[in-house]
Design an enzyme around this catalytic site. Structure first.
Site, PDB file in Angstrom:
ATOM      1  N   PHE A 137      31.319  56.959  50.341  1.00 47.07           N
ATOM      2  CA  PHE A 137      30.699  57.776  51.388  1.00 47.07           C
ATOM      3  C   PHE A 137      29.191  57.660  51.252  1.00 47.07           C
ATOM      4  O   PHE A 137      28.637  57.970  50.205  1.00 47.07           O
ATOM      5  CB  PHE A 137      31.126  59.247  51.295  1.00 47.07           C
ATOM      6  CG  PHE A 137      30.579  60.063  52.431  1.00 47.07           C
ATOM      7  CD1 PHE A 137      31.219  60.086  53.667  1.00 47.07           C
ATOM      8  CD2 PHE A 137      29.396  60.786  52.285  1.00 47.07           C
ATOM      9  CE1 PHE A 137      30.693  60.814  54.728  1.00 47.07           C
ATOM     10  CE2 PHE A 137      28.870  61.512  53.349  1.00 47.07           C
ATOM     11  CZ  PHE A 137      29.521  61.533  54.567  1.00 47.07           C
ATOM     12  N   ASP A 222      23.893  55.038  45.027  1.00 45.67           N
ATOM     13  CA  ASP A 222      23.816  56.246  45.857  1.00 45.67           C
ATOM     14  C   ASP A 222      24.062  57.463  44.963  1.00 45.67           C
ATOM     15  O   ASP A 222      25.196  57.772  44.603  1.00 45.67           O
ATOM     16  CB  ASP A 222      24.856  56.163  46.977  1.00 45.67           C
ATOM     17  CG  ASP A 222      24.845  57.388  47.890  1.00 45.67           C
ATOM     18  OD1 ASP A 222      24.243  58.410  47.514  1.00 45.67           O
ATOM     19  OD2 ASP A 222      25.453  57.315  48.976  1.00 45.67           O
ATOM     20  N   LYS A 251      20.985  65.829  48.046  1.00 48.16           N
ATOM     21  CA  LYS A 251      21.621  67.151  47.942  1.00 48.16           C
ATOM     22  C   LYS A 251      20.896  68.182  47.044  1.00 48.16           C
ATOM     23  O   LYS A 251      20.308  69.118  47.549  1.00 48.16           O
ATOM     24  CB  LYS A 251      23.073  66.983  47.514  1.00 48.16           C
ATOM     25  CG  LYS A 251      23.933  66.393  48.649  1.00 48.16           C
ATOM     26  CD  LYS A 251      25.404  66.399  48.327  1.00 48.16           C
ATOM     27  CE  LYS A 251      26.271  66.178  49.550  1.00 48.16           C
ATOM     28  NZ  LYS A 251      26.505  64.786  49.911  1.00 48.16           N
TER      29      LYS A 251
HETATM   30  C1  LIG Z   1      26.434  63.864  51.060  1.00 47.91           C
HETATM   31  C2  LIG Z   1      26.300  62.423  50.772  1.00 47.91           C
HETATM   32  C3  LIG Z   1      25.556  61.574  51.607  1.00 47.91           C
HETATM   33  C4  LIG Z   1      24.957  62.052  52.907  1.00 47.91           C
HETATM   34  O1  LIG Z   1      23.964  62.995  52.724  1.00 47.91           O
HETATM   35  P1  LIG Z   1      23.472  63.886  53.981  1.00 47.91           P
HETATM   36  O2  LIG Z   1      22.361  64.717  53.395  1.00 47.91           O
HETATM   37  O3  LIG Z   1      24.636  64.677  54.443  1.00 47.91           O
HETATM   38  O4  LIG Z   1      22.983  62.942  55.001  1.00 47.91           O
HETATM   39  C5  LIG Z   1      25.396  60.265  51.228  1.00 47.91           C
HETATM   40  N1  LIG Z   1      25.945  59.781  50.095  1.00 47.91           N
HETATM   41  C6  LIG Z   1      26.667  60.560  49.272  1.00 47.91           C
HETATM   42  C7  LIG Z   1      27.228  59.982  48.005  1.00 47.91           C
HETATM   43  C8  LIG Z   1      26.877  61.903  49.575  1.00 47.91           C
HETATM   44  O5  LIG Z   1      27.629  62.671  48.777  1.00 47.91           O
END
Ligand SMILES: *Cc1c(COP(=O)(O)O)cnc(C)c1O
Length: 396
Positions: A137, A222, A251
């Site tokens: 994700f 990520d 986050k």
């Molecule tokens: C939440 C998340 C995103 C997206 O972040 P947003 O602030 O919602 O755009 C991208 N990568 C990972 C691994 C995430 O958990």
């Protein structure tokens, strides 16, 4: 009143969050949240791994209050002290040499993907493909949806940004076979969060790093969900003994103030030159102040260490539950990103909620637990007792 809030939401807000839990919180205090009807809840989800300092942290609140009274925004047409301060703090706490601040996780990942592409463009090398993992994700923008290895997020939005290839996690042969002379980057979550709390195999990650070195491919990590202490280290890659060339954060970086960061080693970062990337809000005095406060408070309160310690304790207690409960198939995670594999996890989240505890899911069969990093043994003991009772009830 809650019923009015619900009916106004239904009437005026786009309905992308179908099954919202019928509650609205109006204040918080540490691990606690209070709803509009005066009920108290204990938060083991932290707004999806965001409020790591806990709710209404006094030092954090005071810091952003003072900043709000002074200045919110100027744009990066001028120098911004807090922007420089936050970039410096991230660099001092990571393998990165340079930072660019954005406003969200998806936007940070967009920046990382752009940086990987422009790195080769500036060298005159024709490489633009990016390999990511199945069940990953990476966000909700068109390009990060293309990066995300989950069909359900992509289908309605085709054609997506081209050039993304997905391979199964931990399958090194599949990865090797997917590499071509056009491969610019391999993009991974070292622990897949949304995809079910799956840490990658340490050996696999090491092999990926070696492959990147041999083939001149960039490794993008990520860390939007795993970064800023969640795994018991400042960044998840530290648990694997491997450094990425580019990583992203978001986050927990702002403890609830929207912010993201693209972080990179110097040799890659220098590909961004004036005009190549930008952001109106990114790294403004207010959001960057929030990031500085988060890192300062985490250090002062040893929250990264607490995440490591409490994570071990939490897992040990869950393993005890598992011994008496065949329904628990697996317990995964690192530090305070924990996944419990169990059929129909949504039903358990619902039961927890009825008992005034908040947790979440990752897919249909994983209970995802992401408490604020301030969580104590006593908090965990109470959670385990409740979860044990819920599982017992379910078994009969
Ligand atoms: C939440 C998340 C995103 C997206 O972040 P947003 O602030 O919602 O755009 C991208 N990568 C990972 C691994 C995430 O958990």
């Amino acid at each position: 009143m809650l019923s009015n809030i619900i009916s106004d939401t239904d009437k005026y807000y786009m309905n992308t969050f179908g099954s919202r839990t019928p509650v609205c919180f109006e204040k918080g205090d540490g691990m606690k949240l209070y709803d509009t009807e005066g009920n108290e809840y204990t938060d083991f989800f932290a707004g999806i791994a965001v409020t790591s300092l806990g709710h209404a942290h006094p030092g954090f609140t005071e810091g952003i209050k003072q900043q709000a009274e002074k200045l919110l925004h100027t744009s990066s047409l001028y120098y911004v002290e807090n922007q420089a301060e936050l970039a410096k703090r991230i660099v001092l706490n990571s393998c990165a040499d340079k930072v660019f601040l954005s406003n969200s996780g998806a936007e940070a990942n967009e920046g990382a993907i752009k940086l990987a592409k422009i790195y080769f463009y500036k060298k005159g090398i024709d490489k633009s493909e990016i390999i990511t993992l199945v069940s990953s994700f990476h966000g909700r923008t068109l390009t990060t949806v293309a990066a995300t290895g989950q069909e359900k997020y992509q289908k309605p939005y085709r054609p997506l940004t081209p050039g993304f290839i997905h391979v199964p996690a931990n399958d090194f042969v599949a990865l090797e076979n997917a590499v071509t002379d056009k491969t610019a980057a391999i993009m991974l979550e070292f622990i897949q969060g949304e995809g079910g709390v799956h840490p990658l195999d340490a050996e696999y990650v090491k092999k990926v790093r070696k492959l990147c070195d041999e083939k001149g491919i960039l490794l993008i990590d990520d860390e939007v969900q795993t970064g800023i202490g969640r795994t018991g280290k400042m960044f998840a890659y530290e648990n694997f003994g491997v450094e990425p060339d580019i990583f992203t954060s978001a986050k927990a970086l702002g403890n609830g103030i929207p912010i993201g960061a693209v972080c990179a080693k110097e040799f890659v970062a220098e590909a961004f030159e004036p005009g190549d990337h930008g952001s109106t809000f990114g790294g403004n005095p207010f959001a960057a102040k929030a990031g500085c406060l988060v890192l300062d408070i985490m250090k002062k309160e040893s929250l990264v260490e607490n995440a490591a310690k409490m994570g071990e304790y939490f897992k040990a207690r869950l393993e005890e539950l598992k011994k008496d409960c065949d329904a628990i198939k697996d317990i995964r995670g690192m530090g305070l990103i924990i996944g419990v594999e169990i059929q129909n996890a949504g039903e358990i989240v619902k039961k927890l909620f009825e008992n005034k505890y908040l947790a979440g899911t990752a897919g249909a069969n994983v209970l995802r637990i992401l408490p604020p990093l301030i969580v104590t043994k006593e908090d965990i003991d109470k959670f385990i007792e409740l979860l044990g009772n819920i599982l017992k009830e379910r078994n009969v």
